[in-house]
Motif scaffolding. Structure first.
Motif, PDB file in Angstrom:
ATOM      1  N   THR A 171      14.573  35.644  32.853  1.00  0.00           N
ATOM      2  CA  THR A 171      15.555  34.412  32.357  1.00  0.00           C
ATOM      3  C   THR A 171      15.321  33.310  33.348  1.00  0.00           C
ATOM      4  O   THR A 171      14.575  33.623  34.565  1.00  0.00           O
ATOM      5  N   VAL A 172      15.603  32.134  32.981  1.00  0.00           N
ATOM      6  CA  VAL A 172      15.438  30.856  33.950  1.00  0.00           C
ATOM      7  C   VAL A 172      16.426  31.132  35.015  1.00  0.00           C
ATOM      8  O   VAL A 172      16.006  30.776  36.245  1.00  0.00           O
ATOM      9  N   ASP A 173      17.536  31.638  34.834  1.00  0.00           N
ATOM     10  CA  ASP A 173      18.287  31.926  36.196  1.00  0.00           C
ATOM     11  C   ASP A 173      17.706  32.926  37.081  1.00  0.00           C
ATOM     12  O   ASP A 173      17.648  32.643  38.452  1.00  0.00           O
ATOM     13  N   GLN A 174      16.971  33.940  36.826  1.00  0.00           N
ATOM     14  CA  GLN A 174      16.497  34.847  37.364  1.00  0.00           C
ATOM     15  C   GLN A 174      15.190  34.338  38.123  1.00  0.00           C
ATOM     16  O   GLN A 174      14.980  34.729  39.151  1.00  0.00           O
ATOM     17  N   PHE A 175      14.358  33.567  37.647  1.00  0.00           N
ATOM     18  CA  PHE A 175      13.302  32.755  38.057  1.00  0.00           C
ATOM     19  C   PHE A 175      13.873  31.895  39.392  1.00  0.00           C
ATOM     20  O   PHE A 175      13.067  31.917  40.253  1.00  0.00           O
ATOM     21  N   ASP A 176      14.747  31.064  39.028  1.00  0.00           N
ATOM     22  CA  ASP A 176      15.445  30.226  40.055  1.00  0.00           C
ATOM     23  C   ASP A 176      15.817  30.861  41.292  1.00  0.00           C
ATOM     24  O   ASP A 176      15.606  30.454  42.402  1.00  0.00           O
ATOM     25  N   ILE A 178      14.658  33.945  42.228  1.00  0.00           N
ATOM     26  CA  ILE A 178      13.323  34.262  43.151  1.00  0.00           C
ATOM     27  C   ILE A 178      12.720  33.140  43.926  1.00  0.00           C
ATOM     28  O   ILE A 178      12.441  33.203  45.003  1.00  0.00           O
ATOM     29  N   TYR A 179      12.622  31.725  43.088  1.00  0.00           N
ATOM     30  CA  TYR A 179      11.949  30.789  43.613  1.00  0.00           C
ATOM     31  C   TYR A 179      12.539  30.254  44.889  1.00  0.00           C
ATOM     32  O   TYR A 179      11.993  30.018  45.559  1.00  0.00           O
ATOM     33  N   ARG A 180      13.864  30.227  44.839  1.00  0.00           N
ATOM     34  CA  ARG A 180      14.767  29.549  46.021  1.00  0.00           C
ATOM     35  C   ARG A 180      14.420  30.632  47.252  1.00  0.00           C
ATOM     36  O   ARG A 180      14.682  30.087  48.429  1.00  0.00           O
ATOM     37  N   ARG A 181      13.927  31.870  47.203  1.00  0.00           N
ATOM     38  CA  ARG A 181      13.844  32.611  48.211  1.00  0.00           C
ATOM     39  C   ARG A 181      12.250  32.879  48.469  1.00  0.00           C
ATOM     40  O   ARG A 181      12.338  33.679  49.630  1.00  0.00           O
ATOM     41  N   ASP A 372      13.676  40.855  46.325  1.00  0.00           N
ATOM     42  CA  ASP A 372      14.798  41.726  46.702  1.00  0.00           C
ATOM     43  C   ASP A 372      15.890  41.044  47.136  1.00  0.00           C
ATOM     44  O   ASP A 372      17.143  41.400  46.926  1.00  0.00           O
ATOM     45  N   ALA A 373      15.514  39.725  47.750  1.00  0.00           N
ATOM     46  CA  ALA A 373      16.643  39.133  48.256  1.00  0.00           C
ATOM     47  C   ALA A 373      17.597  38.599  46.901  1.00  0.00           C
ATOM     48  O   ALA A 373      18.729  38.158  47.104  1.00  0.00           O
ATOM     49  N   ALA A 374      16.854  38.265  45.870  1.00  0.00           N
ATOM     50  CA  ALA A 374      17.474  37.597  44.735  1.00  0.00           C
ATOM     51  C   ALA A 374      18.676  38.619  44.179  1.00  0.00           C
ATOM     52  O   ALA A 374      19.389  38.018  43.703  1.00  0.00           O
ATOM     53  N   GLY A 375      18.448  39.913  44.447  1.00  0.00           N
ATOM     54  CA  GLY A 375      19.458  40.915  44.109  1.00  0.00           C
ATOM     55  C   GLY A 375      19.486  41.018  42.554  1.00  0.00           C
ATOM     56  O   GLY A 375      20.628  41.354  42.009  1.00  0.00           O
TER      57      GLY A 375
END
Length: 486
Positions: A171-176, A178-181, A372-375
Motif C-alpha cells: 500500500t501507499v502507507d507501507q511504501f512510505d 520503507i522509503y523513509r528508512r 524490517d525497521a518499518a515494522g
C-alpha cells in the motif's frame, strides 16, 4: 551398402550388422545370433537413412548423463539465466537419479518413481514441477525429435498441484514507511523510480541517461542486465547486458514530472554522461563496517550446551556461531596470522569493476534493513514494487491496455491479475451488498396493516368489481351505463 560381419568363438557364432550413415561413416546396427536377423537390421537402418532419419543403434544406449552433457546442454538454445537455472536443477535433482540410466531404458513409470523420490527428500511441489515440466520435458522433447528415444517418457506425467498464492500488494502507507528508512537519498531515488515505472530489477539497474528524454519524460526500455555465476558467464564475468529486455520487446512510456525532475537533478549532481548508468555501486550506501562485540555481556549457549561469548574465536569455531560479530572476530584473527606469515596467504580476489548493483547486495544492506525497521506485518520483495505499480494504476482508473504496454506483458491476461488486488478493492461490492440488505431490513421493519385498513381496502376492491360489471352489461346492451360513483 551394408553387410554382415561374422564372429566365431568357442561357444557360438555372432553376426554384426554394419551400414554406412549419411556421412559415409561405418556404423553398427547391432549384433545378432542369426545371419538373417543381422541382414534385416542393416537393411532397416539404411531405409531410415534414405528417409532422412538420423539412425544410430548406439545412440539409444547412451547414458542420460552423456546425452545431456555432450549433446543437449551444449546445443540447446536458451537465455543465459535460464541455462544457469537449468544446470542447477539438472545436477541437484535430475542427474543423481537418471545419470547412469540408458536413454532407451527410461519409461513413464521411472518418471513417476523419480517424482516420488523427490517428494520423499522434501523437495517442494513447485520445484518438482519446474524440474519436470521445464527441464525434463525439454530434454526428452529434443531426444524424441532426434530419434534418440522412441517415446516421450515424461509427457503426460502429472505432478502435485501447486496452488497459486494470493498476491499481496504494497500500500501507499507501507511504501512510505520503507522509503523513509532507506539509508540515503540515492537508494530512495532508485526505489522511487522502481515504483513509478514498474521496471524489473534487470531493467532498472541497466537504465542509462540516454534512455530518458528529459523534455518529454518518455523512457525507453531496450536493454536488461542479468547476474550470473562466473562459470555460466560466456566471458567468466558476473554481469551480462542483453540488447533486449524480457520477452524481447522494446517499450516506451512516460514518467511523471516529479520523478523526471529528481532524475535530472541526480544526473547533474553526479556529472553523469549519456552512456552512464543512472544507478551504480558508487551511489548506494557502502557495506556497513562490522565491529567486534565487546566481551562480557553477550554470552550464549551453543548446541554443545557450553557457554560462549560473541565476538570471540571460540564462539565461531567451537560454538558454531556465524553472526556478524563472530565472523568479524575470526576474520581479524586470520588476517593477523597471515600478516605475521604464520598461514599461507589465500589467493587475492579479482576486483570486479562492473558498476552494476548486485541484487543480493542491495537487498541485504538497503532493502531488508529498511523493511524490517518499518515494522510491517509481512515481508515484501523489491519485485513487489512492480506489482504495486500495476495495481495502483488500475485502481486509479488507468486503461488495462496501457498498463500492459508499460509493464511489457505479452498477454493481457497477465495484466488482469493485478485488477482488484488492493485491500480496498472490494469496497464497491460491500457497498452494494449493504444497500440490498438495508432495503430488506426496512421492509421487514414496517408494521402490519390494522383491521380498519383491511376493511377499507376490501370495500374499494368490491366497488371496482361492481364498476367493471356495469361496463360489461352496458357493452352488451349498447346503452349508457349509470355509473355508481361514491
Amino acid at each position: 551398402m551394408g553387410f554382415v560381419r561374422t564372429y566365431n568363438n568357442k561357444k557360438s557364432t555372432r553376426y554384426q550388422a554394419l551400414y554406412m550413415d549419411h556421412k559415409g561413416k561405418q556404423r553398427s546396427a547391432g549384433t545378432f545370433s542369426t545371419y538373417k536377423e543381422a541382414q534385416r537390421a542393416w537393411q532397416a537402418a539404411e531405409v531410415k537413412i534414405r528417409e532422412g532419419i538420423p539412425w544410430d543403434h548406439a545412440r539409444r544406449k547412451q547414458r542420460f548423463r552423456n546425452y545431456v552433457e555432450d549433446t543437449w546442454l551444449p546445443n540447446h538454445r536458451m537465455e543465459p539465466s535460464t541455462r544457469q537455472d537449468y544446470v542447477s536443477a539438472i545436477y541437484k535433482h535430475i542427474m543423481p537419479y537418471f545419470g547412469d540410466t540408458r536413454m532407451n531404458e527410461i519409461f513413464p513409470e521411472h518418471i513417476q518413481q523419480w517424482i516420488t523420490h523427490l517428494k520423499a527428500k522434501g523437495v517442494t511441489p513447485r520445484r518438482i514441477q519446474y524440474c519436470k515440466v521445464s527441464v525434463l520435458n525439454a530434454i526428452f522433447t529434443t531426444a524424441l525429435r532426434d530419434h534418440v528415444v522412441v517415446i516421450h517418457p515424461s509427457r503426460g506425467i502429472e505432478t502435485d498441484p501447486v496452488p497459486e498464492k494470493i498476491r499481496k500488494i504494497i500500500t501507499v502507507d507501507q511504501f512510505d514507511a520503507i522509503y523513509r528508512r532507506l539509508p540515503d537519498s540515492d537508494a530512495q531515488l532508485l526505489i522511487e523510480t522502481d515504483i513509478e515505472s514498474g521496471l524489473r530489477w534487470g531493467e532498472l539497474t541497466e537504465l542509462r541517461v540516454k534512455d530518458l528524454d528529459f523534455t518529454t519524460g518518455i523512457l525507453t526500455i531496450s536493454r536488461a542486465v542479468i547476474e550470473l555465476t562466473r562459470k555460466n558467464h560466456p566471458e567468466g564475468k558476473r554481469f551480462l547486458v542483453k540488447d533486449y529486455p524480457k520477452n524481447r520487446k522494446h517499450r516506451r512510456f512516460r514518467l511523471s514530472a516529479q520523478i523526471v525532475a529528481k532524475l535530472k537533478a541526480h544526473v547533474e549532481a553526479h556529472g553523469l554522461k549519456l552512456d552512464d548508468l543512472f544507478f551504480s555501486r558508487r551511489d548506494v550506501a557502502a557495506e556497513p563496517h562490522l565491529e567486534v562485540a565487546a566481551t562480557g555481556n553477550l554470552e550464549f549457549e551453543a548446541p554443545n550446551r557450553r557457554t560462549y561469548t560473541h565476538g570471540t574465536i571460540t564462539a565461531y569455531s567451537l560454538g558454531k556461531c556465524k553472526c556478524d560479530h563472530c565472523r568479524a572476530a575470526y576474520a581479524a584473527y586470520r588476517a593477523k596470522r597471515r600478516a605475521s606469515g604464520k598461514d599461507s596467504p589465500r589467493r587475492p580476489r579479482a576486483i570486479d569493476t562492473d558498476p552494476h548493483i548486485p541484487a543480493n547486495w542491495f537487498r541485504k544492506y538497503c532493502w531488508y534493513p529498511a523493511r524490517d525497521a518499518a515494522g510491517l506485518d509481512w515481508s515484501p520483495r523489491i519485485h513487489d514494487l512492480r506489482h504495486a505499480h500495476a495495481s495502483w494504476l488500475l485502481a486509479g482508473g488507468a486503461d488495462l491496455q496501457v498498463v500492459k504496454e508499460r509493464l511489457g506483458h505479452l498477454k493481457l491476461a497477465t495484466t488482469e491479475k493485478y485488477l482488484h488486488s488492493l485491500p480496498n478493492a472490494d469496497e464497491t461490492a460491500l457497498t452494494a451488498l449493504d444497500k440490498i440488505r438495508s432495503t430488506a431490513a426496512r421492509s421487514q421493519a414496517e408494521p402490519p396493516a390494522t383491521d380498519a385498513q383491511s376493511d377499507t381496502a376490501n370495500q374499494e376492491i368490491a366497488r371496482l368489481r361492481a364498476v367493471i360489471a356495469d361496463l360489461t352489461i352496458a357493452q352488451h346492451s349498447n346503452t349508457a351505463p349509470h355509473l355508481r360513483l361514491v
